[in-house]
Design an enzyme around this catalytic site. Sequence first.
Site, PDB file in Angstrom:
ATOM      1  N   ASP A 121      44.774  20.087  -7.446  1.00  0.00           N
ATOM      2  CA  ASP A 121      45.789  19.056  -7.146  1.00  0.00           C
ATOM      3  C   ASP A 121      46.875  19.670  -6.266  1.00  0.00           C
ATOM      4  O   ASP A 121      48.049  19.737  -6.631  1.00  0.00           O
ATOM      5  CB  ASP A 121      46.391  18.473  -8.435  1.00  0.00           C
ATOM      6  CG  ASP A 121      47.155  19.514  -9.250  1.00  0.00           C
ATOM      7  OD1 ASP A 121      48.073  19.103 -10.012  1.00  0.00           O
ATOM      8  OD2 ASP A 121      46.866  20.724  -9.129  1.00  0.00           O
TER       9      ASP A 121
ATOM     10  N   ASP B  81      47.927  25.741  -5.873  1.00  0.00           N
ATOM     11  CA  ASP B  81      46.536  25.377  -5.578  1.00  0.00           C
ATOM     12  C   ASP B  81      46.188  25.799  -4.151  1.00  0.00           C
ATOM     13  O   ASP B  81      45.112  26.338  -3.884  1.00  0.00           O
ATOM     14  CB  ASP B  81      46.339  23.868  -5.673  1.00  0.00           C
ATOM     15  CG  ASP B  81      46.765  23.262  -6.984  1.00  0.00           C
ATOM     16  OD1 ASP B  81      47.977  23.134  -7.219  1.00  0.00           O
ATOM     17  OD2 ASP B  81      45.884  22.921  -7.790  1.00  0.00           O
TER      18      ASP B  81
ATOM     19  N   ASN C  16      49.885  17.089  -9.350  1.00  0.00           N
ATOM     20  CA  ASN C  16      51.192  17.442  -8.781  1.00  0.00           C
ATOM     21  C   ASN C  16      51.740  16.300  -7.926  1.00  0.00           C
ATOM     22  O   ASN C  16      52.945  16.104  -7.818  1.00  0.00           O
ATOM     23  CB  ASN C  16      51.066  18.688  -7.893  1.00  0.00           C
ATOM     24  CG  ASN C  16      50.913  19.960  -8.698  1.00  0.00           C
ATOM     25  OD1 ASN C  16      51.536  20.109  -9.745  1.00  0.00           O
ATOM     26  ND2 ASN C  16      50.051  20.844  -8.240  1.00  0.00           N
TER      27      ASN C  16
ATOM     28  N   THR D 230      42.099  23.672 -11.288  1.00  0.00           N
ATOM     29  CA  THR D 230      43.504  24.124 -11.242  1.00  0.00           C
ATOM     30  C   THR D 230      44.460  22.935 -11.280  1.00  0.00           C
ATOM     31  O   THR D 230      45.615  23.038 -10.853  1.00  0.00           O
ATOM     32  CB  THR D 230      43.773  24.953  -9.970  1.00  0.00           C
ATOM     33  OG1 THR D 230      43.570  24.100  -8.820  1.00  0.00           O
ATOM     34  CG2 THR D 230      42.859  26.159  -9.887  1.00  0.00           C
TER      35      THR D 230
ATOM     36  N   PHE E 257      51.534  21.597 -17.772  1.00  0.00           N
ATOM     37  CA  PHE E 257      51.352  20.371 -17.004  1.00  0.00           C
ATOM     38  C   PHE E 257      49.894  19.914 -16.901  1.00  0.00           C
ATOM     39  O   PHE E 257      49.588  18.743 -17.129  1.00  0.00           O
ATOM     40  CB  PHE E 257      51.926  20.550 -15.583  1.00  0.00           C
ATOM     41  CG  PHE E 257      51.714  19.347 -14.709  1.00  0.00           C
ATOM     42  CD1 PHE E 257      50.651  19.285 -13.822  1.00  0.00           C
ATOM     43  CD2 PHE E 257      52.560  18.248 -14.796  1.00  0.00           C
ATOM     44  CE1 PHE E 257      50.436  18.156 -13.021  1.00  0.00           C
ATOM     45  CE2 PHE E 257      52.360  17.110 -14.009  1.00  0.00           C
ATOM     46  CZ  PHE E 257      51.291  17.074 -13.127  1.00  0.00           C
ATOM     47  N   ASN E 258      48.959  20.798 -16.529  1.00  0.00           N
ATOM     48  CA  ASN E 258      47.580  20.367 -16.285  1.00  0.00           C
ATOM     49  C   ASN E 258      46.939  19.743 -17.515  1.00  0.00           C
ATOM     50  O   ASN E 258      46.193  18.765 -17.414  1.00  0.00           O
ATOM     51  CB  ASN E 258      46.711  21.541 -15.811  1.00  0.00           C
ATOM     52  CG  ASN E 258      47.033  21.954 -14.389  1.00  0.00           C
ATOM     53  OD1 ASN E 258      47.606  21.170 -13.615  1.00  0.00           O
ATOM     54  ND2 ASN E 258      46.706  23.195 -14.031  1.00  0.00           N
TER      55      ASN E 258
ATOM     56  N   HIS F 258      50.326  30.232 -10.307  1.00  0.00           N
ATOM     57  CA  HIS F 258      49.454  29.944 -11.442  1.00  0.00           C
ATOM     58  C   HIS F 258      47.960  29.894 -11.052  1.00  0.00           C
ATOM     59  O   HIS F 258      47.136  30.603 -11.584  1.00  0.00           O
ATOM     60  CB  HIS F 258      49.814  28.590 -12.060  1.00  0.00           C
ATOM     61  CG  HIS F 258      51.251  28.438 -12.432  1.00  0.00           C
ATOM     62  ND1 HIS F 258      51.831  29.014 -13.546  1.00  0.00           N
ATOM     63  CD2 HIS F 258      52.242  27.739 -11.827  1.00  0.00           C
ATOM     64  CE1 HIS F 258      53.112  28.675 -13.612  1.00  0.00           C
ATOM     65  NE2 HIS F 258      53.384  27.918 -12.586  1.00  0.00           N
ATOM     66  N   ASP F 259      47.658  29.004 -10.109  1.00  0.00           N
ATOM     67  CA  ASP F 259      46.251  28.698  -9.830  1.00  0.00           C
ATOM     68  C   ASP F 259      45.513  29.877  -9.205  1.00  0.00           C
ATOM     69  O   ASP F 259      44.314  30.061  -9.428  1.00  0.00           O
ATOM     70  CB  ASP F 259      46.151  27.468  -8.929  1.00  0.00           C
ATOM     71  CG  ASP F 259      46.775  26.257  -9.586  1.00  0.00           C
ATOM     72  OD1 ASP F 259      47.299  25.385  -8.878  1.00  0.00           O
ATOM     73  OD2 ASP F 259      46.759  26.190 -10.834  1.00  0.00           O
TER      74      ASP F 259
HETATM   75  O1  RIB Z   1      51.471  24.235 -14.968  1.00  0.00           O
HETATM   76  C1  RIB Z   1      51.080  24.754 -13.735  1.00  0.00           C
HETATM   77  C2  RIB Z   1      49.950  23.968 -13.168  1.00  0.00           C
HETATM   78  O2  RIB Z   1      50.340  22.604 -12.962  1.00  0.00           O
HETATM   79  C3  RIB Z   1      49.513  24.466 -11.787  1.00  0.00           C
HETATM   80  O3  RIB Z   1      48.154  24.225 -11.624  1.00  0.00           O
HETATM   81  C4  RIB Z   1      50.315  23.616 -10.857  1.00  0.00           C
HETATM   82  O4  RIB Z   1      49.693  23.500  -9.574  1.00  0.00           O
HETATM   83  C5  RIB Z   1      50.282  22.293 -11.570  1.00  0.00           C
HETATM   84  O5  RIB Z   1      49.036  21.667 -11.277  1.00  0.00           O
HETATM   85 CA    CA Z   2      47.435  22.879  -9.706  1.00  0.00          CA
END
Ligand code: RIB
Ligand code: CA
Length: 341
Positions: free
Chosen positions: A41, A46, A70, A155, A196-197, A270-271
């Site tokens: 996303d 990403d 996102n 991701t 979040f994901n 993160h990703d």
């Molecule tokens: O919490 C971080 C994740 O949520 C990452 O993948 C960021 O791109 C969002 O998608």
């Molecule tokens: Ca992401």
Amino acid sequence: MSGTAAPGPGIELATPDPADAPPRAPHGSPEQPLGIVIDCDPGHDDAVAILLALARPDLRVLGISTVAGNAVLESTTDTALRVLALVGRQDVEVAAGAAHPLHGPLRTAPHVHGESGIEGSPLPAPASTAIAEFAPHAMARWIRGATGPVVLVPTGPLTNVALLLDEHPDLRERIAHICLMGGSLTEGNITPAAEFNIWADPEAAAIVFGSGIPLTMIGLDVTHRSIVWEAERRALLDEGGPVARTVAGLLAYFQGFHERTYGWAGTPIHDAVAVAHLAAPGLVRTAAVNVEIETEGLWTRGRTVADLRRVTGRAANAHVGLDIDRERFVRILVDAIRSYD
Ligand code: RIB
Ligand code: CA
């Protein structure tokens, strides 16, 4: 005040992995690259994860599927196409997927990534268009067409992956591993309890974690220890070529959220950690435990509930990240981004 102190040491677990632990993620080599499907996303991190994957000779990106998260699906798909155009890889197929979670409304993260999902550094116009195929079906085709093992690298929210598994149950045997960015053993980042994901589509996450497919969870506990500090970002900007400068610009924007929220003069990517884990055995320390997804809790919906002390007796279904060799991660990332110079 902007700090450069990352969180303390990773979570310590004395117990070895149980005998019934799922297989660990496979790795590739330049001679036999590991086939991966990135479900994303974009999103700043990403975008960097895609660039890292495309630069690795030991990984082969079979396709990129996009999901709303996102930002809205139109934006995340457009950004994926622009990232490919940035490095001349418009040969990689992009398939758009779910525009909303399995249940409930779409909730995006403009406070983190901006309205477009990729504020901070102009990306080139797309040099290709998304294929007409709905992402779960394209993912199934990419997996069926692969000659070796395939690893899914989600991701973003897990909606596309859940739909893939629901609509193509026979493929569960063909998916060697799912290496996802998501979840947290400690604090959340969209609510106090949830990352979040997972929070964006908890029902989809429950399907994926309950699929029986060997899984690695790269959660905030690891990614918040993979911070690229301002000085390292600055070096990309001052010393790198056009792609490195674009990445440095994206990180500058993404860093803003982390400065405001955590006081960090840097940003976790993160990703990219989920991709790096496949490229670097031993980079992330993990433990095989049971992880369930909270889908009901008033305050905890989207929480990854990890049985770290194995008190429930439930079988381990995931290798969860506990800590990371940050310096090694940053070297891998910078080498990949600079390879485009
Ligand atoms: O919490 C971080 C994740 O949520 C990452 O993948 C960021 O791109 C969002 O998608
Ligand atoms: Ca992401």
